[in-house]
Design an enzyme around this catalytic site. Structure first.
Site, PDB file in Angstrom:
ATOM      1  N   ALA A   1       0.836  -1.204   0.000  1.00 48.86           N
ATOM      2  CA  ALA A   1       0.000   0.000   0.000  1.00 48.86           C
ATOM      3  C   ALA A   1       0.868   1.250   0.000  1.00 48.86           C
ATOM      4  O   ALA A   1       2.036   1.210   0.386  1.00 48.86           O
ATOM      5  CB  ALA A   1      -0.918   0.022   1.218  1.00 48.86           C
ATOM      6  N   TYR A   2       0.286   2.333  -0.436  1.00 51.28           N
ATOM      7  CA  TYR A   2       0.902   3.657  -0.294  1.00 51.28           C
ATOM      8  C   TYR A   2       0.342   4.229   1.000  1.00 51.28           C
ATOM      9  O   TYR A   2      -0.842   4.550   1.078  1.00 51.28           O
ATOM     10  CB  TYR A   2       0.530   4.537  -1.494  1.00 51.28           C
ATOM     11  CG  TYR A   2       1.254   5.853  -1.547  1.00 51.28           C
ATOM     12  CD1 TYR A   2       0.984   6.876  -0.645  1.00 51.28           C
ATOM     13  CD2 TYR A   2       2.228   6.096  -2.525  1.00 51.28           C
ATOM     14  CE1 TYR A   2       1.655   8.093  -0.698  1.00 51.28           C
ATOM     15  CE2 TYR A   2       2.898   7.313  -2.587  1.00 51.28           C
ATOM     16  CZ  TYR A   2       2.604   8.310  -1.677  1.00 51.28           C
ATOM     17  OH  TYR A   2       3.271   9.510  -1.732  1.00 51.28           O
TER      18      TYR A   2
ATOM     19  N   THR B   1      -8.300   0.554   5.474  1.00 49.02           N
ATOM     20  CA  THR B   1      -8.015   1.528   6.532  1.00 49.02           C
ATOM     21  C   THR B   1      -9.244   2.255   7.063  1.00 49.02           C
ATOM     22  O   THR B   1     -10.268   2.360   6.378  1.00 49.02           O
ATOM     23  CB  THR B   1      -7.030   2.583   5.982  1.00 49.02           C
ATOM     24  OG1 THR B   1      -6.813   3.626   6.932  1.00 49.02           O
ATOM     25  CG2 THR B   1      -7.583   3.220   4.716  1.00 49.02           C
ATOM     26  N   ASP B   2      -9.108   2.779   8.273  1.00 45.71           N
ATOM     27  CA  ASP B   2     -10.133   3.638   8.871  1.00 45.71           C
ATOM     28  C   ASP B   2     -10.272   4.961   8.119  1.00 45.71           C
ATOM     29  O   ASP B   2     -11.273   5.667   8.269  1.00 45.71           O
ATOM     30  CB  ASP B   2      -9.797   3.914  10.335  1.00 45.71           C
ATOM     31  CG  ASP B   2      -8.428   4.578  10.507  1.00 45.71           C
ATOM     32  OD1 ASP B   2      -7.440   4.062   9.938  1.00 45.71           O
ATOM     33  OD2 ASP B   2      -8.331   5.603  11.216  1.00 45.71           O
TER      34      ASP B   2
ATOM     35  N   TYR C   1      -5.258   9.721   0.526  1.00 47.23           N
ATOM     36  CA  TYR C   1      -4.976   8.370   0.997  1.00 47.23           C
ATOM     37  C   TYR C   1      -6.278   7.587   1.180  1.00 47.23           C
ATOM     38  O   TYR C   1      -6.433   6.485   0.657  1.00 47.23           O
ATOM     39  CB  TYR C   1      -4.197   8.424   2.312  1.00 47.23           C
ATOM     40  CG  TYR C   1      -4.074   7.089   3.007  1.00 47.23           C
ATOM     41  CD1 TYR C   1      -3.374   6.038   2.428  1.00 47.23           C
ATOM     42  CD2 TYR C   1      -4.659   6.873   4.264  1.00 47.23           C
ATOM     43  CE1 TYR C   1      -3.272   4.807   3.064  1.00 47.23           C
ATOM     44  CE2 TYR C   1      -4.540   5.650   4.905  1.00 47.23           C
ATOM     45  CZ  TYR C   1      -3.851   4.617   4.303  1.00 47.23           C
ATOM     46  OH  TYR C   1      -3.752   3.400   4.936  1.00 47.23           O
TER      47      TYR C   1
ATOM     48  N   LYS D   1      -7.696   4.374  -1.089  1.00 48.82           N
ATOM     49  CA  LYS D   1      -7.961   3.088  -0.428  1.00 48.82           C
ATOM     50  C   LYS D   1      -9.418   2.675  -0.654  1.00 48.82           C
ATOM     51  O   LYS D   1      -9.719   1.488  -0.855  1.00 48.82           O
ATOM     52  CB  LYS D   1      -7.651   3.172   1.062  1.00 48.82           C
ATOM     53  CG  LYS D   1      -6.173   3.318   1.390  1.00 48.82           C
ATOM     54  CD  LYS D   1      -5.347   2.110   0.963  1.00 48.82           C
ATOM     55  CE  LYS D   1      -5.585   0.920   1.875  1.00 48.82           C
ATOM     56  NZ  LYS D   1      -4.695  -0.231   1.530  1.00 48.82           N
TER      57      LYS D   1
ATOM     58  N   TRP E   1      -4.160   2.643  13.048  1.00 49.68           N
ATOM     59  CA  TRP E   1      -3.085   2.950  13.998  1.00 49.68           C
ATOM     60  C   TRP E   1      -2.127   1.759  14.148  1.00 49.68           C
ATOM     61  O   TRP E   1      -1.789   1.338  15.250  1.00 49.68           O
ATOM     62  CB  TRP E   1      -3.671   3.324  15.354  1.00 49.68           C
ATOM     63  CG  TRP E   1      -4.498   4.571  15.378  1.00 49.68           C
ATOM     64  CD1 TRP E   1      -5.133   5.184  14.335  1.00 49.68           C
ATOM     65  CD2 TRP E   1      -4.794   5.372  16.523  1.00 49.68           C
ATOM     66  NE1 TRP E   1      -5.816   6.298  14.768  1.00 49.68           N
ATOM     67  CE2 TRP E   1      -5.633   6.438  16.104  1.00 49.68           C
ATOM     68  CE3 TRP E   1      -4.473   5.280  17.871  1.00 49.68           C
ATOM     69  CZ2 TRP E   1      -6.109   7.418  16.987  1.00 49.68           C
ATOM     70  CZ3 TRP E   1      -4.953   6.243  18.747  1.00 49.68           C
ATOM     71  CH2 TRP E   1      -5.763   7.311  18.305  1.00 49.68           C
TER      72      TRP E   1
END
Length: 289
Positions: free
Chosen positions: A49-50, A90-91, A114, A118, A139
């Site tokens: 991932a970036y 991701t959150d 970001y 995603k 996190w």
């Protein structure tokens, strides 16, 4: 960071695998096909991932390539091979406006590049294959690579005080927790058990701020001997005091009830996971000196 932990977990549990780094580009579908051509593949896990949240704001094309186009290519290959595909998200796909733990079906509303890329990756995967698992986490920290825990301990040992934001809520996640869930899904599928496809939220348990996390890192760091400057003071501050190119979600606590019920597991408390991190032989002392 996560890839290394997944490899350790698979080795420990005697599951054969082939791990790759940048020598096999997820941006090149033909390269992925060629890599898989001489192998018996039963499952694919993508940890690529970036993740440079601030840099993504000015590096949009590359962030989109790694976070959306790459996962789409892997999902396409998984569909062709007839195998499950597990991907990490991701959150940051949420805007942070919630005040209670966020469920998997909550509206997607990213507030930066970001998160946008995603979210695009999640959508692309679902369009390419039906046999997928998307694990959203938050996190994340681990023994391999840069992370908040190493950064804080190093700062505490070299400064009289540190300031940490106290108006962003979430849950720290040890890579060990995420890797163990990945392992659980893989083992169940390889053993012929049913695991419903879809999106799952996976973090450690708890609801804290970065300031709370830093205070616990200090306390456990002193106890473990890694924080040597016991006079360092950890102070709270507002996000507005540290403006960044990318906005951060103010609230990103994820609801983990679905994954725990589906897999029949209990996720660990974030403080217990931090203790595991600090008390392991895998802790990289060179990153805090």
């Amino acid at each position: 960071m996560l890839g290394n932990e997944v490899c350790r977990t698979l080795l420990k549990n005697k599951i054969d695998f082939v791990g790759t780094d940048s020598e096999v580009s997820i941006l090149d579908y033909s390269a992925l096909e060629s890599f898989a051509a001489d192998k018996t593949v039963s499952f694919i896990v993508n940890c690529a991932a970036y993740t440079a949240v601030d840099k993504a704001e000015s590096d949009v094309d590359f962030a989109r390539a790694l976070n959306a186009d790459g996962p789409k290519n892997i999902a396409r290959l998984a569909k062709k091979l007839g195998v499950p595909f597990l991907h990490i998200s991701t959150d940051y796909v949420f805007d942070g406006s919630s005040s209670s733990p966020i469920s998997e079906d909550a509206p997607i509303k990213p507030i930066g590049v970001y998160g946008e890329t995603k979210a695009e990756g999640e959508k692309a995967i679902a369009q390419e294959t039906g046999d997928y698992y998307i694990l959203r986490t938050a996190w994340l920290y681990g023994w391999s690579g840069k992370n908040f825990v190493y950064t804080m301990i190093r700062a505490m040992n070299t400064h009289e005080s540190v300031k940490v934001v106290n108006d962003q809520k979430g849950t720290p996640t040890n890579c060990v927790t995420l890797a163990s869930v990945i392992l659980n899904v893989i083992q169940k599928r390889l053993n012929g058990q049913s695991v419903p496809n879809g999106i799952y939220h996976v973090t450690d348990l708890g609801e804290i701020t970065w300031f709370d996390f830093a205070k616990e890192i200090f306390a456990q760091g002193v106890e473990s001997g890694y924080v040597t400057n016991k006079a360092c003071v950890v102070n709270p501050c507002a996000t507005s005091e540290y403006p960044t190119p990318a906005n951060r979600p103010a609230y990103s606590v994820l609801d983990k009830s679905k994954v725990q019920k589906t897999l029949g597991i209990t996720l660990p408390d974030w403080k217990d996971s931090l203790k595991v991190f600090l008390n392991s032989d895998l802790f990289d002392k060179g990153r805090v000196e």
